[in-house]
Design an enzyme around this catalytic site. Structure first.
Site, short mmCIF file in Angstrom:
data_model
loop_
_atom_site.label_atom_id
_atom_site.label_comp_id
_atom_site.label_asym_id
_atom_site.label_seq_id
_atom_site.Cartn_x
_atom_site.Cartn_y
_atom_site.Cartn_z
N ASN A 46 -3.22 31.02 -48.30
CA ASN A 46 -2.93 29.69 -47.75
C ASN A 46 -1.86 29.83 -46.54
O ASN A 46 -1.95 29.24 -45.55
CB ASN A 46 -2.58 28.49 -48.62
N ARG A 373 -20.07 25.50 -44.40
CA ARG A 373 -19.73 26.70 -44.72
C ARG A 373 -20.92 26.94 -45.86
O ARG A 373 -21.08 26.23 -46.70
CB ARG A 373 -18.34 26.78 -45.36
N ARG A 403 -13.58 26.88 -39.27
CA ARG A 403 -12.25 27.93 -39.05
C ARG A 403 -12.46 28.92 -40.12
O ARG A 403 -12.63 28.68 -41.33
CB ARG A 403 -11.00 26.95 -39.10
N HIS A 433 -18.72 17.91 -39.72
CA HIS A 433 -18.28 18.11 -41.01
C HIS A 433 -19.19 17.34 -41.85
O HIS A 433 -18.71 17.43 -43.25
CB HIS A 433 -16.74 17.92 -40.88
N TYR A 466 -14.81 24.53 -56.70
CA TYR A 466 -14.31 23.32 -55.84
C TYR A 466 -15.13 21.91 -56.61
O TYR A 466 -16.20 22.02 -56.82
CB TYR A 466 -14.90 23.20 -54.40
N ARG A 562 -4.42 15.80 -52.84
CA ARG A 562 -4.11 17.19 -53.42
C ARG A 562 -3.32 17.86 -52.35
O ARG A 562 -2.29 18.41 -52.68
CB ARG A 562 -5.53 17.88 -53.23
N HIS A 590 -11.66 18.66 -54.32
CA HIS A 590 -12.12 18.65 -53.17
C HIS A 590 -12.75 17.20 -52.68
O HIS A 590 -13.20 16.83 -51.79
CB HIS A 590 -12.98 19.73 -52.80
#
Length: 684
Positions: A46, A373, A403, A433, A466, A562, A590
């Site tokens: 992170n 992703r 990213r 997205h 997730y 979160r 998530h």
């Protein structure tokens, strides 16, 4: 830690406190030992991404001479850079203490992490052979010379900085790149009940004499360094290049972006440190972080299990969705009612099964899906390719600017194109997205739509860790709106309207303002009014101001956030009716779930969008209403379970001290309780 008297918490500092919650999991002695190591890896990973993206952004603001106070929540860019560096130094020190404690505890459990000074004669032969056969061919060793410029060091790669004291009295410096193609943790032969592991860095240290045998020296030492570079993608203006070519070149250029962080072993001698910083052009204006003996601790995410299931979380068995059979025709099930899949509590297999059936079903004519992703080995991608090979019209909107997954998506895009899939690469200035899929199936000489809308990526790997909702539906009105999203992606200069879905970048803010205004009006009338929100991050000031307005009107607001939270709860006259918690636990929270009281008829939504400016204004996002009453109740139940968490929930407040929520009630650990909730539903 609020450094200003502003009504917002600075985004970057809020993020650092989120990462502090991750570090709390590594420190928590109730967490299994190997899982604690993996949380340390997550903390480190992170932090790497934070410096590549957020720190780099603040640094660009500072270098451009902009104050950046409004953009940065009331803090000057130059001040913020210094605060970040000090917070990170403190967290790094804490993480090293935690790592040392974990190593001691592992030793108690017969797992020994040894360094080059603890290798015994019985292990020497294995290590030397391993070095010769596996490591030596993969090493990149750079001999440093005053007359030769230092090659660009790779972003986030770890290097051993070697100093040799030659017999002539001169110093010779060198750098050894730690190869990423070899496992960082080398498992040595077991002795009785004892496991032994040597970190690759120390194995290389042990073999320094073999590497530098050409030199005559009286002493040699090696200390680790790492450089982190700006992760922003820069595109050139060459109109002859395709978008995919520009992305590819930008990803390569990222490896030589501007340095934003330099981390070094604090035991390195000053002479070597100053020499390296001079060669790399690093000065005191950069973020210089003294660290421990080992860097790139993100590799701890892959620490070997050694078969020690007693030192890891027990794996849960993903449950089936009641009424949605993997052994039957999923289209027939969904035609009758909506279904909700909640991974990882439910199996992700429904998404793959749905696409595989669509690929084979002669009645299916087209499939449209958005991809952000994908898993490294993606059954989703193979199902779409299978469908194209079977003559279906397959359209995939794949986001090439996801990213740090850009190259993986480029590779998938090229493969899909070869297999006849129609690709869309989004819209300039807008990342796609949204998580949607629309399938058209011929029934009774008409095309009927089926599909799913999700809060998370269509990724089998992340679905195991997730938490995400996926709504399977044949609601023609919702899917008509979803189809309009694809029309917008193809022809984006025309205006589009949506009757059911809430879509960014055009309608999200205004629609949620309208929903909040309704709660404000009801509260003023004395009608029950509440808002319950669950998301990853909230940083959009306009929406925060609107929630402050709702709080002042008497609307009760519960929020589960979160990560980044720029809203300051519990302030009299501003936000006293707002409570916020953050849950960090075994799984990564998530889901985005939004609930509005609406009198006695709650409006419930799932979404791909957090309440951040980028999600509202700079991305294509989809928020989906839930119309099925059973699913609405289920989502309310799930939210309330999370809200009752008093084991892994932390209270978000102005001082950001990550205090655990303790209320004296019976223990509720939301993630475990949620699994029990679904297990009970299955067995009832």
């Amino acid at each position: 830690m609020n450094t200003t008297k502003n009504i917002y918490i600075n985004r970057e500092l809020s993020w650092l406190q989120f990462n502090a919650r991750v570090l709390q999991e590594a420190e928590d002695e109730t967490v299994p030992l190997i899982e604690r190591l993996r949380f340390l890896g997550i903390f480190s990973n992170n932090l790497d991404e934070f410096f590549k993206v957020r720190y780099a952004t603040v640094k660009r603001i500072d270098e451009a001479g902009k104050a950046g106070k409004s953009e940065l929540g009331g803090v000057k860019a130059s001040e913020l850079l210094e605060i970040i560096t000090q917070v990170v130094i403190k967290q790094q020190t804490e993480s090293l203490d935690i790592l040392s404690n974990i190593f001691k505890r592992l030793k108690y459990h017969n797992i020994h992490i040894i360094n080059e000074n603890l290798i015994d004669p019985a292990q020497r032969g294995f290590i030397k052979d391993y070095f010769i056969q596996q490591v030596s061919p993969a090493l990149m060793t750079i001999i440093l010379n005053d007359d030769v410029d230092l090659p660009n060091l790779k972003d986030s790669a770890a290097y051993l900085a070697v100093k040799m004291k030659l017999v002539t009295g001169a110093n010779q410096f060198a750098l050894i790149e730690i190869p990423k193609t070899i496992e960082r943790f080398v498992v040595l032969p077991k002795k009785g009940e004892c496991h032994y592991i040597i970190i690759l860095d120390d194995l290389i240290r042990y073999c320094l004499d073999d590497i530098f045998s050409i030199f005559e020296y009286s002493s040699i030492c090696a200390h680790m360094i790492k450089i982190t570079r700006d992760g922003e993608l820069d595109f050139d203006s060459d109109l002859s290049k395709s978008f995919i070519d520009k992305i590819s070149e930008s990803v390569k250029h990222r490896q030589i972006g501007e340095p934003v962080r330099f981390v070094y072993d604090k035991m390195i001698d000053k002479e070597t440190l100053h020499y390296l910083m001079s060669k790399m052009g690093i000065d005191s204006g950069d973020s210089i972080i003294p660290g421990g003996r080992y860097h790139n601790r993100r590799d701890y995410m892959d620490f070997p299990s050694l078969g020690r299931t007693d030192l890891m979380y027990e794996k849960i068995r993903p449950l089936p969705v009641i009424g949605l059979s993997l052994e039957e025709n999923i289209f027939n099930n969904i035609a009758k009612k909506d279904f909700l899949q909640y991974t990882p509590y439910h199996t992700f297999s429904y998404v793959v099964k749905f696409l595989r059936q669509a690929a084979l079903d002669p009645k299916v004519k087209s499939i449209k899906i958005t991809i952000y992703r994908l898993a490294q080995i993606s059954h989703v991608a193979s199902s779409l390719i299978n469908a194209a090979k079977n003559g279906k019209q397959v359209t995939v909107s794949i986001e090439l600017q996801a990213r740090f997954d850009e190259q993986a998506n480029i590779d998938y895009a090229e493969q899909m194109k070869l297999d006849g899939i129609n690709l869309m690469f989004g819209i300039k200035g807008l990342k796609v997205h949204a998580k949607i899929c629309v399938i058209e199936r011929e029934e009774d000489d008409k095309l009927k739509k089926y599909g799913f809308i999700s809060t998370g990526n269509f990724n089998e790997s992340t679905a195991k860790i997730y938490t995400d909702f996926t709504l399977f539906t044949a609601n023609q009105q919702i899917l008509k709106d979803a189809n309009t999203i694809f029309e917008f992606l193809e022809i984006n200069y025309r205006p589009y309207t949506f009757k059911h879905l809430i879509a960014s970048p055009h309608y999200t803010k205004s629609k949620f303002f309208s929903l909040i205004d309704r709660e404000i009006a009801n509260a003023k009338k004395g009608i029950p009014a509440y808002i319950k929100l669950k998301m990853n991050s909230i940083s959009n000031y306009a929406i925060i101001d609107k929630l402050y307005e709702a709080s002042r009107a008497g609307v009760k607001i519960q929020m589960i956030v979160r990560g980044i939270c720029c809203l300051v709860p519990g302030v009299k006259g501003m936000s006293e009716n707002i409570e916020i918690i953050s849950i960090v636990d075994k799984f990564l929270e998530h889901t985005r779930l939004f609930i509005f009281c609406n009198g006695d008829d709650a409006k419930v939504f799932i979404s791909s969008a957090d309440w951040m400016t980028r999600n509202i204004e700079n991305r294509v996002e989809v928020t989906c209403p839930i119309y099925d009453e059973d699913i609405k109740k289920e989502l309310l139940d799930v939210y309330n379970i999370c809200w009752r968490d008093n084991v892994k929930a932390r209270i978000i407040n102005r001082v950001q001290n990550n205090q655990y929520k303790k209320n004296g009630l019976a223990r509720v650990r939301a993630q475990f309780e949620t699994y029990t909730y679904y297990l009970d539903k299955l067995n009832s």
